[in-house]
Design a protein around this motif. Structure first.
Motif, mmCIF file in Angstrom:
data_model
loop_
_atom_site.group_PDB
_atom_site.id
_atom_site.type_symbol
_atom_site.label_atom_id
_atom_site.label_comp_id
_atom_site.label_asym_id
_atom_site.label_seq_id
_atom_site.Cartn_x
_atom_site.Cartn_y
_atom_site.Cartn_z
ATOM 1 N N VAL A 162 10.944 -4.726 -1.099
ATOM 2 C CA VAL A 162 10.687 -3.459 -1.789
ATOM 3 C C VAL A 162 9.618 -2.694 -1.019
ATOM 4 O O VAL A 162 8.885 -3.262 -0.203
ATOM 5 C CB VAL A 162 10.204 -3.682 -3.249
ATOM 6 C CG1 VAL A 162 11.297 -4.280 -4.099
ATOM 7 C CG2 VAL A 162 8.955 -4.549 -3.272
ATOM 8 N N GLY A 163 9.526 -1.387 -1.277
ATOM 9 C CA GLY A 163 8.461 -0.602 -0.681
ATOM 10 C C GLY A 163 7.112 -1.026 -1.252
ATOM 11 O O GLY A 163 7.036 -1.610 -2.336
ATOM 12 N N LEU A 164 6.050 -0.740 -0.505
ATOM 13 C CA LEU A 164 4.716 -1.131 -0.943
ATOM 14 C C LEU A 164 4.075 0.013 -1.727
ATOM 15 O O LEU A 164 3.676 1.025 -1.138
ATOM 16 C CB LEU A 164 3.851 -1.492 0.271
ATOM 17 C CG LEU A 164 4.298 -2.732 1.054
ATOM 18 C CD1 LEU A 164 3.445 -2.903 2.305
ATOM 19 C CD2 LEU A 164 4.228 -3.977 0.186
ATOM 20 N N ARG A 165 3.981 -0.137 -3.042
ATOM 21 C CA ARG A 165 3.317 0.876 -3.865
ATOM 22 C C ARG A 165 1.821 0.825 -3.587
ATOM 23 O O ARG A 165 1.188 -0.228 -3.684
ATOM 24 C CB ARG A 165 3.603 0.639 -5.341
ATOM 25 C CG ARG A 165 5.066 0.878 -5.721
ATOM 26 C CD ARG A 165 5.323 0.644 -7.191
ATOM 27 N NE ARG A 165 4.524 1.526 -8.037
ATOM 28 C CZ ARG A 165 4.622 1.568 -9.372
ATOM 29 N NH1 ARG A 165 5.511 0.783 -9.981
ATOM 30 N NH2 ARG A 165 3.868 2.383 -10.062
ATOM 31 N N ILE A 166 1.269 1.979 -3.210
ATOM 32 C CA ILE A 166 -0.126 2.020 -2.772
ATOM 33 C C ILE A 166 -1.079 1.512 -3.842
ATOM 34 O O ILE A 166 -2.017 0.758 -3.561
ATOM 35 C CB ILE A 166 -0.509 3.448 -2.340
ATOM 36 C CG1 ILE A 166 0.394 3.925 -1.189
ATOM 37 C CG2 ILE A 166 -1.969 3.501 -1.905
ATOM 38 C CD1 ILE A 166 0.390 3.024 0.024
ATOM 39 N N ASP B 60 -3.467 2.637 4.915
ATOM 40 C CA ASP B 60 -2.942 3.571 5.919
ATOM 41 C C ASP B 60 -1.642 3.036 6.517
ATOM 42 O O ASP B 60 -0.671 3.781 6.695
ATOM 43 C CB ASP B 60 -3.969 3.806 7.028
ATOM 44 C CG ASP B 60 -5.134 4.671 6.574
ATOM 45 O OD1 ASP B 60 -4.997 5.350 5.537
ATOM 46 O OD2 ASP B 60 -6.171 4.664 7.266
ATOM 47 N N MET B 61 -1.625 1.749 6.837
ATOM 48 C CA MET B 61 -0.423 1.149 7.414
ATOM 49 C C MET B 61 0.711 1.097 6.394
ATOM 50 O O MET B 61 1.886 1.279 6.747
ATOM 51 C CB MET B 61 -0.738 -0.249 7.944
ATOM 52 C CG MET B 61 -1.604 -0.243 9.195
ATOM 53 S SD MET B 61 -1.806 -1.883 9.935
ATOM 54 C CE MET B 61 -2.880 -2.668 8.739
ATOM 55 N N ALA B 62 0.366 0.866 5.132
ATOM 56 C CA ALA B 62 1.392 0.824 4.085
ATOM 57 C C ALA B 62 2.034 2.192 3.911
ATOM 58 O O ALA B 62 3.252 2.301 3.738
ATOM 59 C CB ALA B 62 0.778 0.345 2.774
ATOM 60 N N ARG B 63 1.228 3.239 3.958
ATOM 61 C CA ARG B 63 1.785 4.598 3.852
ATOM 62 C C ARG B 63 2.733 4.868 5.021
ATOM 63 O O ARG B 63 3.794 5.486 4.846
ATOM 64 C CB ARG B 63 0.656 5.632 3.829
ATOM 65 C CG ARG B 63 -0.132 5.674 2.527
ATOM 66 C CD ARG B 63 -0.952 6.953 2.408
ATOM 67 N NE ARG B 63 -1.616 7.046 1.108
ATOM 68 C CZ ARG B 63 -2.891 6.765 0.905
ATOM 69 N NH1 ARG B 63 -3.660 6.387 1.927
ATOM 70 N NH2 ARG B 63 -3.423 6.872 -0.302
ATOM 71 N N GLU B 64 2.343 4.433 6.215
ATOM 72 C CA GLU B 64 3.196 4.631 7.388
ATOM 73 C C GLU B 64 4.496 3.850 7.249
ATOM 74 O O GLU B 64 5.578 4.337 7.567
ATOM 75 C CB GLU B 64 2.445 4.186 8.648
ATOM 76 C CG GLU B 64 3.130 4.529 9.958
ATOM 77 C CD GLU B 64 3.214 6.021 10.210
ATOM 78 O OE1 GLU B 64 4.150 6.444 10.912
ATOM 79 O OE2 GLU B 64 2.354 6.767 9.693
ATOM 80 N N ALA B 65 4.379 2.611 6.756
ATOM 81 C CA ALA B 65 5.560 1.757 6.598
ATOM 82 C C ALA B 65 6.529 2.312 5.554
ATOM 83 O O ALA B 65 7.740 2.086 5.645
ATOM 84 C CB ALA B 65 5.135 0.341 6.218
ATOM 85 N N ASN B 66 6.000 3.036 4.571
ATOM 86 C CA ASN B 66 6.850 3.574 3.505
ATOM 87 C C ASN B 66 7.615 4.829 3.908
ATOM 88 O O ASN B 66 8.510 5.273 3.182
ATOM 89 C CB ASN B 66 5.993 3.886 2.269
ATOM 90 C CG ASN B 66 5.591 2.634 1.514
ATOM 91 O OD1 ASN B 66 6.244 1.604 1.621
ATOM 92 N ND2 ASN B 66 4.504 2.712 0.761
ATOM 93 N N LYS B 67 7.256 5.412 5.058
ATOM 94 C CA LYS B 67 7.968 6.610 5.494
ATOM 95 C C LYS B 67 9.389 6.255 5.908
ATOM 96 O O LYS B 67 9.614 5.231 6.560
ATOM 97 C CB LYS B 67 7.242 7.260 6.675
ATOM 98 C CG LYS B 67 5.889 7.873 6.336
ATOM 99 C CD LYS B 67 5.248 8.474 7.580
ATOM 100 C CE LYS B 67 3.889 9.084 7.268
ATOM 101 N NZ LYS B 67 3.228 9.611 8.486
#
Length: 273
Positions: A40-44, A66-73
């Protein structure tokens, strides 16, 4: 996948179970398991709370978020989701991040080396009920994937193709001649290696079907092997499974014609068309 593995390491270092981590979020343990497995996507908000629970430092939390936001794109292939099978999305993602791609193809030219006309001919056979517009979308996606080979940090692509691939007429003689030319051109790319498994080599250990092996530049990410069938695909990441495929690739690379012979073989078969 890298971030999910890091979350698991931090949870284990904190001595917490799935259930204890889940209680911090007010969710089920399955949610935490799926985050760690990159299902699943990583909810911040979840990420921040988990890292606080695990005792991570504020700076580490900021970097991880920051990396999680990038990974969710969404990846570049998101715009092709109408023609990208659900089971193949992971493949395109792995392909885009790999540092080494090794593969065996017994039936068709590898997708990263196909010409537009060759790819279109294959898709017309594989999707006989689709319109030309839909076929064109599939071809465009395949051509976009090939940008991978020309980027500055391009992965090493080492392909072993069966002689059948080069003799099977796809799209007619003109299409096949152009396809051979494309493969000859690809040999000039420093990161591309192509070997041919001639009929004269006899039986070989990879005769069960096509498979692709991915290696990555992240120590946290294991090697992954991809295989496919008519109904979908299978991804292997257990070391014992991956090693089996790697050993087969190594044995086949010795049995196949050396890379130095590939251009001559392609020239020879092209003249027969």
């Amino acid at each position: 996948m890298v971030l999910g593995k890091r979350l698991r390491q931090l949870r284990e270092q904190a001595g917490l179970s799935f259930e204890e981590a889940a209680r911090a979020l007010g969710v089920t343990s399955l949610t935490v398991r799926r985050m760690e497995k990159a299902e699943v996507g990583l909810r911040i908000a979840y990420v921040k709370e988990l890292l606080r629970t695990y005792g991570a430092a504020a700076e580490e939390i900021d970097d991880f978020v920051d990396m999680a936001r990038e990974a969710n794109k969404p990846g570049w292939w998101y715009s092709y989701r109408d023609v990208l099978p659900e089971w193949f999305k992971a493949y395109v993602s792995l392909e885009s991040e790999a540092s080494v791609i090794r593969l065996y193809e017994p039936h068709y030219v590898p997708g990263l080396l196909q010409t537009r006309e060759y790819a279109a001919a294959l898709f017309r056979i594989g999707f006989p009920n689709e319109s030309e517009e839909e076929i064109a979308r599939r071809v465009d996606l395949r051509m976009r994937r090939q940008d991978l080979l020309s980027k500055p940090n391009a992965p090493v692509m080492w392909a072993i193709v069966d002689e059948t691939v080069l003799r099977r007429p796809v799209g007619g003689a003109e299409v096949m001649r152009a396809q051979m030319d494309r493969m000859i051109e690809a040999l000039e790319i420093p990161t591309v290696r192509i070997q041919v498994m001639r009929f004269s080599a006899g039986a070989h250990p990879g005769a069960y079907g096509p498979f692709h092996h991915f290696r990555f530049g992240f120590s946290e990410l294991p090697d992954i092997v991809y295989t496919e069938n008519l109904a979908g695909s299978v991804y292997y990441d257990r070391p014992e499974d991956v090693v089996t495929y790697l050993e087969v690739l190594d044995r086949m690379s010795v049995q196949a014609e050396p890379v130095s012979r590939t251009k001559d073989i392609l020239d020879e078969l092209r003249k027969e068309l």
